[in-house]
Design an enzyme around this catalytic site. Structure first.
Site, mmCIF file in Angstrom:
data_model
loop_
_atom_site.group_PDB
_atom_site.id
_atom_site.type_symbol
_atom_site.label_atom_id
_atom_site.label_comp_id
_atom_site.label_asym_id
_atom_site.label_seq_id
_atom_site.Cartn_x
_atom_site.Cartn_y
_atom_site.Cartn_z
ATOM 1 N N GLY A 53 -45.087 16.948 49.421
ATOM 2 C CA GLY A 53 -46.240 16.692 48.554
ATOM 3 C C GLY A 53 -47.416 16.286 49.423
ATOM 4 N N LEU A 54 -48.318 17.238 49.656
ATOM 5 C CA LEU A 54 -49.418 16.963 50.597
ATOM 6 C C LEU A 54 -50.758 16.936 49.870
ATOM 7 C CD1 LEU A 54 -48.146 19.208 53.528
ATOM 8 C CD2 LEU A 54 -47.935 16.725 53.308
ATOM 9 N N MET A 59 -52.472 11.703 48.226
ATOM 10 C CA MET A 59 -51.712 10.588 48.802
ATOM 11 C C MET A 59 -50.821 11.058 49.955
ATOM 12 S SD MET A 59 -52.580 7.796 47.380
ATOM 13 C CE MET A 59 -51.347 6.533 47.620
ATOM 14 N N LYS A 88 -46.123 14.342 41.945
ATOM 15 C CA LYS A 88 -46.386 13.823 40.615
ATOM 16 C C LYS A 88 -45.110 13.175 40.056
ATOM 17 C CE LYS A 88 -48.802 15.620 36.649
ATOM 18 N NZ LYS A 88 -48.309 15.539 35.436
ATOM 19 N N ASN A 121 -45.791 6.932 41.626
ATOM 20 C CA ASN A 121 -45.771 5.918 40.561
ATOM 21 C C ASN A 121 -44.667 6.221 39.557
ATOM 22 O OD1 ASN A 121 -47.797 4.198 41.369
ATOM 23 N ND2 ASN A 121 -49.405 5.370 40.341
ATOM 24 N N SER A 158 -49.871 1.240 46.940
ATOM 25 C CA SER A 158 -51.191 1.080 46.313
ATOM 26 C C SER A 158 -52.293 1.135 47.350
ATOM 27 C CB SER A 158 -51.284 -0.241 45.569
ATOM 28 O OG SER A 158 -52.609 -0.408 45.097
ATOM 29 N N LYS A 189 -44.836 -2.483 41.462
ATOM 30 C CA LYS A 189 -46.042 -1.627 41.497
ATOM 31 C C LYS A 189 -46.590 -1.436 40.076
ATOM 32 C CE LYS A 189 -49.317 1.053 42.800
ATOM 33 N NZ LYS A 189 -49.446 2.406 42.412
ATOM 34 N N HIS A 203 -48.383 -4.580 39.198
ATOM 35 C CA HIS A 203 -49.628 -4.569 40.000
ATOM 36 C C HIS A 203 -50.688 -3.743 39.255
ATOM 37 C CE1 HIS A 203 -52.278 -2.217 42.605
ATOM 38 N NE2 HIS A 203 -52.293 -3.241 43.450
ATOM 39 N N ASN A 204 -50.298 -2.548 38.820
ATOM 40 C CA ASN A 204 -51.263 -1.687 38.121
ATOM 41 C C ASN A 204 -51.698 -2.295 36.791
ATOM 42 O OD1 ASN A 204 -50.678 -0.006 40.239
ATOM 43 N ND2 ASN A 204 -50.577 1.835 38.998
ATOM 44 N N GLU A 249 -54.207 -4.739 37.494
ATOM 45 C CA GLU A 249 -55.433 -3.989 37.856
ATOM 46 C C GLU A 249 -56.218 -3.586 36.590
ATOM 47 O OE1 GLU A 249 -54.575 -0.774 40.710
ATOM 48 O OE2 GLU A 249 -55.786 0.535 39.452
ATOM 49 N N ARG A 299 -59.136 0.966 26.717
ATOM 50 C CA ARG A 299 -59.321 2.350 27.206
ATOM 51 C C ARG A 299 -58.983 3.347 26.101
ATOM 52 N NH1 ARG A 299 -57.322 3.096 33.455
ATOM 53 N NH2 ARG A 299 -57.847 1.019 34.182
ATOM 54 N N ARG A 303 -40.251 -15.770 6.207
ATOM 55 C CA ARG A 303 -39.040 -14.985 6.484
ATOM 56 C C ARG A 303 -37.864 -15.485 5.659
ATOM 57 N NH1 ARG A 303 -36.903 -14.926 11.622
ATOM 58 N NH2 ARG A 303 -36.196 -12.793 11.366
HETATM 59 P P1 NBP Z 1 -50.491 14.210 42.244
HETATM 60 O O1 NBP Z 1 -49.862 13.138 41.458
HETATM 61 O O2 NBP Z 1 -51.739 14.832 41.757
HETATM 62 O O3 NBP Z 1 -49.384 15.370 42.457
HETATM 63 C C1 NBP Z 1 -49.697 16.511 43.174
HETATM 64 C C2 NBP Z 1 -48.586 16.873 44.139
HETATM 65 O O4 NBP Z 1 -47.317 17.001 43.459
HETATM 66 C C3 NBP Z 1 -48.852 18.222 44.798
HETATM 67 O O5 NBP Z 1 -48.432 18.153 46.133
HETATM 68 C C4 NBP Z 1 -47.995 19.161 43.968
HETATM 69 O O6 NBP Z 1 -47.674 20.351 44.608
HETATM 70 C C5 NBP Z 1 -46.782 18.301 43.781
HETATM 71 N N1 NBP Z 1 -45.860 18.764 42.736
HETATM 72 C C6 NBP Z 1 -46.007 18.843 41.401
HETATM 73 BR BR1 NBP Z 1 -47.558 18.441 40.501
HETATM 74 N N2 NBP Z 1 -44.928 19.277 40.764
HETATM 75 C C7 NBP Z 1 -44.043 19.525 41.744
HETATM 76 C C8 NBP Z 1 -42.724 20.026 41.735
HETATM 77 N N3 NBP Z 1 -42.099 20.314 40.595
HETATM 78 N N4 NBP Z 1 -42.084 20.169 42.921
HETATM 79 C C9 NBP Z 1 -42.713 19.869 44.069
HETATM 80 N N5 NBP Z 1 -43.966 19.372 44.144
HETATM 81 C C10 NBP Z 1 -44.627 19.207 42.993
HETATM 82 O O7 NBP Z 1 -50.725 13.753 43.773
HETATM 83 P P2 NBP Z 1 -51.302 12.378 44.342
HETATM 84 O O8 NBP Z 1 -52.538 11.953 43.638
HETATM 85 O O9 NBP Z 1 -51.337 12.590 45.820
HETATM 86 O O10 NBP Z 1 -50.168 11.305 43.995
HETATM 87 C C11 NBP Z 1 -48.823 11.399 44.449
HETATM 88 C C12 NBP Z 1 -48.041 10.246 43.829
HETATM 89 O O11 NBP Z 1 -48.611 8.994 44.252
HETATM 90 C C13 NBP Z 1 -48.078 10.204 42.296
HETATM 91 O O12 NBP Z 1 -46.871 9.718 41.803
HETATM 92 C C14 NBP Z 1 -49.195 9.230 41.991
HETATM 93 O O13 NBP Z 1 -49.049 8.628 40.728
HETATM 94 C C15 NBP Z 1 -49.001 8.222 43.128
HETATM 95 N N6 NBP Z 1 -50.204 7.456 43.482
HETATM 96 C C16 NBP Z 1 -51.418 8.066 43.508
HETATM 97 C C17 NBP Z 1 -52.553 7.326 43.871
HETATM 98 C C18 NBP Z 1 -53.915 7.979 43.938
HETATM 99 O O14 NBP Z 1 -54.908 7.239 44.146
HETATM 100 N N7 NBP Z 1 -54.015 9.292 43.797
HETATM 101 C C19 NBP Z 1 -52.413 5.979 44.226
HETATM 102 C C20 NBP Z 1 -51.147 5.400 44.233
HETATM 103 C C21 NBP Z 1 -50.049 6.155 43.851
HETATM 104 P P3 NBP Z 1 -48.609 21.642 44.409
HETATM 105 O O15 NBP Z 1 -49.709 21.518 45.443
HETATM 106 O O16 NBP Z 1 -47.712 22.768 44.672
HETATM 107 O O17 NBP Z 1 -49.134 21.637 43.013
#
Ligand code: NBP
Length: 466
Positions: free
Chosen positions: A10-11, A14, A74, A101, A127, A181, A184-185, A188, A286, A443
Site C-alpha cells: 500500500g503505497l 501513508m 484502506k 485505522n 497518527s 488509536k 486518540h482519534n 481529536e 459533523r 421504571r
Molecule cells: P487509503 O486509505 O486511501 O487506501 C489506499 C491504499 O489502499 C492504496 O494503496 C490502495 O491500492 C490500497 N488498497 C485498497 Br483501497 N484496496 C486494496 C485491496 N483490496 N488490496 C490491496 N490494496 C488495496 O490510503 P492512506 O490514506 O495512505 O491510508 C492507509 C491507512 O492508514 C488507512 O487505514 C488509513 O485509515 C490510515 N491512516 C491514514 C492517515 C492519513 O492521514 N491519510 C492517517 C493515519 C492513518 P490501489 O492504489 O491499488 O488503489
C-alpha cells in the site's frame, strides 16, 4: 543478494511516506501496491534504500526472514483479503503488521486467525497524517510483546521524538494498539470541535475578524494551551484566498465529513457503559452539518437570536478558559474509556506512557499531555484524571467561564454542543441530585423494575396508583 529488511504493501499517502521514512533511517525497504503504476512512480524517483515490486511473490521473496510486512491499505475487507493472500506465501514466525485505522475487534479476530497459521500479527495505530508518516509519527503497536520486540527497531527509529524519546511504545496485547488509536482519534474530534466552537463564539459574539482570531489562537499557542491543532487553526484563519478577497476559510462550505473512528469510539463508549459525551457531541456536530435540507428550511423559518453585547477582551479570556476546561474534560473522558477497556480486555494499559507518546508526531500533540503524563506517572491507579489535584485546581479556576460561555452560546443561538456537553458533564458529577430517583420510580411504575431506597438496604417495589 542482500535482502530487504521490511516490506510495505500500500503505497498511497501513508504507505509511501512511511516507506521513505524507514528508508531514510538506512533500512532496506521493499514496496508493493495493488496498482503497479503507483509503485512505478515511486521507482522513477530513485529513492535510496527503496525497491518497488510489481509481483507480490517477488516482493515477499525479497524480504529477509522472519519477514516483516507492514500493510498500509484502506481498513476493512482489504486487510482480510491481504491476510489470506499473504498467509499462502508466508512461513512460520513471519510478521504481518496492520498500520491502518482498523477496528480493534477486527484486529483481535485477525490475530487469532493468523496465530492458527503460526503467522505473527501486530495491529499498529499510526497518527500524524502525511507529514507525520514522512518525518515521524506517533506509533501505537499492539500484539504479542516478543513480536513487537522484533520490529521495535524499525518503529522506534521512524517515530517522532520528544526530548529524545521515541513516541512509540508497546501498548498491549491483540487489539490494544488499534483501540488506543481509535480513542486518540475520538479525542481529536472533540478537540477540533472545541476549537470550532471557540472560533464561532469569538466571531459571532466577540465580533472578531479572522485575522484578530488568528492572533488570539497564536497567543493561546504561546501558553499552556500550546498544541498542533491550536497552531494550525491560527494558520488557517490567516490564509488568504487565491480566487477572491479575504481569507480562504470564508469560502469553504460549512459541512464536514468523517471516516468513522469517532463514531467507533462513541459506540464502544456505550457498550462499555462509559461517558465520552464530548466526543459523541463532536461526531454528531459533523453529522448534523450535513443535514442540508433541514438546515436550509430552518434558516428560512427562524431568525438568528440577538446576541448580547459583551466586552470582547473579557469574552476572549472567558473563551480561552472554557476551551482549556473543555479540553480537560474531553481528555479525561477519553482516558477513562481506555482505563475501563484495559480492565475489560486485560490489556494492562500504561496511561502515562500512552500520554507520553501523544506528545509529538500525532494530531492531538499538546502541552497539556505533560500534565496527564505526570498525573498517571505519579499515581498508576488514578481512577480518573478529574480526580488529579492539579486538574481540580484548573476546574475550580475555569468552571465559571465554561458556564458563562455555554450560556452566552445558548442565548446567542451559537451552536456549541461540545462546550455545553462539558459543563453538563461536570454538573452531572457535581450535583447532589441528578433526578435518577424519578427514573427508578418511572421504571418501577410501568415495568415493576424495582427501586432502591435511601434509608434502607435492598430492592423495593411499590404498587403505584394508576
Ligand atoms: P487509503 O486509505 O486511501 O487506501 C489506499 C491504499 O489502499 C492504496 O494503496 C490502495 O491500492 C490500497 N488498497 C485498497 Br483501497 N484496496 C486494496 C485491496 N483490496 N488490496 C490491496 N490494496 C488495496 O490510503 P492512506 O490514506 O495512505 O491510508 C492507509 C491507512 O492508514 C488507512 O487505514 C488509513 O485509515 C490510515 N491512516 C491514514 C492517515 C492519513 O492521514 N491519510 C492517517 C493515519 C492513518 P490501489 O492504489 O491499488 O488503489
Amino acid at each position: 543478494m542482500i535482502k530487504n529488511q521490511i516490506g510495505i504493501i500500500g503505497l498511497s499517502t501513508m504507505g509511501k511516506n512511511l516507506a521513505l521514512n524507514i528508508a531514510s533511517h538506512n533500512f532496506k525497504v521493499a514496496g508493493y501496491n495493488r496498482t503497479y503504476a503507483v509503485t512505478k512512480d515511486m521507482m522513477n524517483e530513485e529513492y535510496n534504500n527503496f525497491i518497488g515490486y510489481a509481483d507480490l511473490k517477488e516482493f515477499i521473496d525479497s524480504l529477509e526472514k522472519p519477514r516483516k510486512i507492514l500493510l498500509m491499505v484502506k481498513a476493512g475487507q482489504a486487510i482480510d483479503d491481504l491476510c489470506n493472500q499473504l498467509a499462502e506465501y508466508l512461513d512460520t514466525g513471519d510478521i504481518i503488521m496492520d498500520g491502518g485505522n482498523s477496528y480493534f475487534k477486527d484486529t483481535i479476530r485477525r490475530n487469532e486467525y493468523l496465530k492458527e497459521k503460526r503467522i505473527n500479527y501486530l495491529g499498529i495505530g499510526i497518527s500524524g497524517g502525511e507529514k507525520g508518516a514522512r518525518l515521524g509519527p506517533s506509533i501505537m503497536p499492539g500484539g504479542d510483546k516478543d513480536v513487537y520486540n522484533e520490529v521495535k527497531v524499525f518503529l522506534e527509529s521512524i517515530a517522532a521524538k520528544k526530548n529524545g524519546e521515541p513516541c512509540c511504545t508497546y501498548i498491549g496485547p491483540d487489539g490494544a494498539g488499534h483501540y488506543v488509536k481509535m480513542v486518540h482519534n475520538g479525542i481529536e474530534y472533540a478537540d477540533m470541535q472545541l476549537l470550532v466552537e471557540s472560533y464561532l463564539l469569538l466571531k459571532k459574539i466577540g465580533r472578531y475578524t479572522n485575522s484578530e482570531m488568528a492572533l488570539i489562537f497564536e497567543s493561546w499557542n504561546q501558553s499552556e494551551l500550546k498544541s498542533y491543532l491550536v497552531e494550525i487553526t491560527a494558520k488557517i484563519l490567516r490564509e488568504k484566498d487565491e480566487l477572491r478577497d479575504g481569507e480562504l476559510i470564508d469560502y469553504i462550505i460549512d459541512k464536514a465529513s468523517q471516516k468513522g473512528t469517532g463514531k467507533w469510539t462513541s459506540k464502544e463508549t456505550l457498550d462499555q457503559d462509559q461517558n465520552t459525551s464530548l466526543i459523541g457531541a463532536a461526531v454528531l456536530a459533523r453529522v448534523t452539518s450535513n443535514f442540508d435540507e433541514l438546515r436550509n428550511t430552518y434558516q428560512m423559518l427562524f431568525d438568528e437570536p440577538m446576541t448580547k453585547e459583551v466586552n470582547p477582551y473579557v469574552f476572549q479570556e472567558e473563551v480561552r478558559k472554557a476551551y482549556q476546561l473543555g479540553k480537560i474534560v474531553a481528555y479525561a473522558q477519553g482516558f477513562a474509556l481506555m482505563k475501563d477497556a484495559s480492565k475489560r480486555y486485560n490489556w494492562n494499559l500504561d496511561l502515562g506512557k500512552i500520554a507520553s507518546i501523544f506528545r509529538a508526531g500525532c494530531i492531538i500533540q499538546a502541552e497539556f499531555l505533560q500534565v496527564i503524563m505526570k498525573s498517571y506517572n505519579e499515581d498508576k491507579n488514578l481512577e480518573n484524571l478529574l480526580l488529579d489535584e492539579e486538574i481540580i485546581r484548573v476546574i475550580r479556576r475555569n468552571i465559571q467561564s465554561l458556564r458563562v460561555v455555554s450560556s452566552l452560546a445558548i442565548r446567542g443561538g451559537v451552536p456549541s454542543p461540545v462546550f455545553v456537553s462539558a459543563i453538563t458533564y461536570l454538573d452531572q458529577l457535581r450535583s447532589k441530585h441528578v433526578g435518577a430517583n424519578l427514573i427508578q420510580a418511572q421504571r418501577d411504575f410501568f415495568g415493576a423494575h424495582t427501586f432502591e431506597r435511601i434509608d434502607q438496604e435492598g430492592i423495593n417495589h411499590h404498587e403505584w396508583n394508576e
